[in-house]
Scaffold this motif. Structure first.
Motif, mmCIF file in Angstrom:
data_model
loop_
_atom_site.group_PDB
_atom_site.id
_atom_site.type_symbol
_atom_site.label_atom_id
_atom_site.label_comp_id
_atom_site.label_asym_id
_atom_site.label_seq_id
_atom_site.Cartn_x
_atom_site.Cartn_y
_atom_site.Cartn_z
ATOM 1 N N GLU A 43 0.902 -1.244 -0.059
ATOM 2 C CA GLU A 43 0.027 -0.105 -0.155
ATOM 3 C C GLU A 43 0.923 1.262 0.036
ATOM 4 O O GLU A 43 0.599 2.154 -0.627
ATOM 5 C CB GLU A 43 -0.821 0.154 1.347
ATOM 6 C CG GLU A 43 -2.076 -0.828 0.920
ATOM 7 C CD GLU A 43 -3.046 -1.195 2.287
ATOM 8 O OE1 GLU A 43 -2.518 -0.679 3.394
ATOM 9 O OE2 GLU A 43 -3.684 -2.027 2.213
ATOM 10 N N SER A 51 -4.408 3.132 -5.342
ATOM 11 C CA SER A 51 -4.897 3.040 -4.035
ATOM 12 C C SER A 51 -6.224 3.769 -3.633
ATOM 13 O O SER A 51 -7.007 3.465 -3.026
ATOM 14 C CB SER A 51 -3.692 3.802 -2.817
ATOM 15 O OG SER A 51 -4.128 3.633 -1.734
ATOM 16 N N ASP A 52 -6.166 5.059 -4.313
ATOM 17 C CA ASP A 52 -7.414 5.902 -4.137
ATOM 18 C C ASP A 52 -8.535 5.150 -4.658
ATOM 19 O O ASP A 52 -9.794 5.118 -4.144
ATOM 20 C CB ASP A 52 -7.142 7.287 -4.756
ATOM 21 C CG ASP A 52 -6.374 8.265 -4.058
ATOM 22 O OD1 ASP A 52 -5.899 7.729 -2.979
ATOM 23 O OD2 ASP A 52 -5.774 8.991 -4.476
ATOM 24 N N LYS A 55 -9.825 2.440 -2.389
ATOM 25 C CA LYS A 55 -10.484 2.967 -1.312
ATOM 26 C C LYS A 55 -11.758 3.198 -1.984
ATOM 27 O O LYS A 55 -12.895 3.212 -1.164
ATOM 28 C CB LYS A 55 -9.545 4.025 -0.777
ATOM 29 C CG LYS A 55 -8.772 3.791 -0.016
ATOM 30 C CD LYS A 55 -7.856 4.997 0.497
ATOM 31 C CE LYS A 55 -6.335 4.707 1.037
ATOM 32 N NZ LYS A 55 -5.706 5.702 1.522
ATOM 33 N N LYS A 58 -14.138 0.297 -2.250
ATOM 34 C CA LYS A 58 -14.446 -0.318 -0.936
ATOM 35 C C LYS A 58 -15.651 0.457 -0.432
ATOM 36 O O LYS A 58 -16.521 -0.105 0.208
ATOM 37 C CB LYS A 58 -13.306 -0.266 0.007
ATOM 38 C CG LYS A 58 -12.263 -1.418 -0.477
ATOM 39 C CD LYS A 58 -11.010 -1.551 0.802
ATOM 40 C CE LYS A 58 -10.245 -2.630 0.488
ATOM 41 N NZ LYS A 58 -9.030 -2.625 1.395
#
Length: 100
Positions: A43, A51-52, A55, A58
């Protein structure tokens, strides 16, 4: 099978072999912690956009789950037999409309 594994190992970069050896030498009770360290590392080095995106997805999944649970609590459900009848009609010339 042994030949296939030998070929795979012969083509594997040295660092990957070393990583596998380190994992194999790590006591079982510490492997869960090792996995968390690897995830944290990944990460940390993952491009921020990726990564964004993870997120964001999710968060979307969590929102969709809450919405679905609210529908269930409100009794906004479709009978399973209606859904199954609809699915069974797929491909027929008299395909049934969606029960939604």
């Amino acid at each position: 099978m042994a030949i296939k594994q030998a070929l795979i190992m012969a083509s594997t970069p040295d660092y990957l072999k070393q990583l596998h050896q380190e994992i194999d030498q790590t006591p079982e009770e510490y492997r869960r912690l090792l996995l968390r360290i690897v995830h944290s590392f990944r990460e940390g080095v993952m491009p921020s956009t990726q990564s964004d995106m993870l997120k964001k997805r999710k968060a979307e999944m969590l929102t969709e789950t809450h919405e679905a649970l609210a529908e269930v609590e409100a009794g906004d459900l479709i009978a399973g037999d209606k859904v199954l009848d609809w699915l069974d009609s797929w491909g027929d010339e008299n395909e049934k409309p969606s029960p939604v």
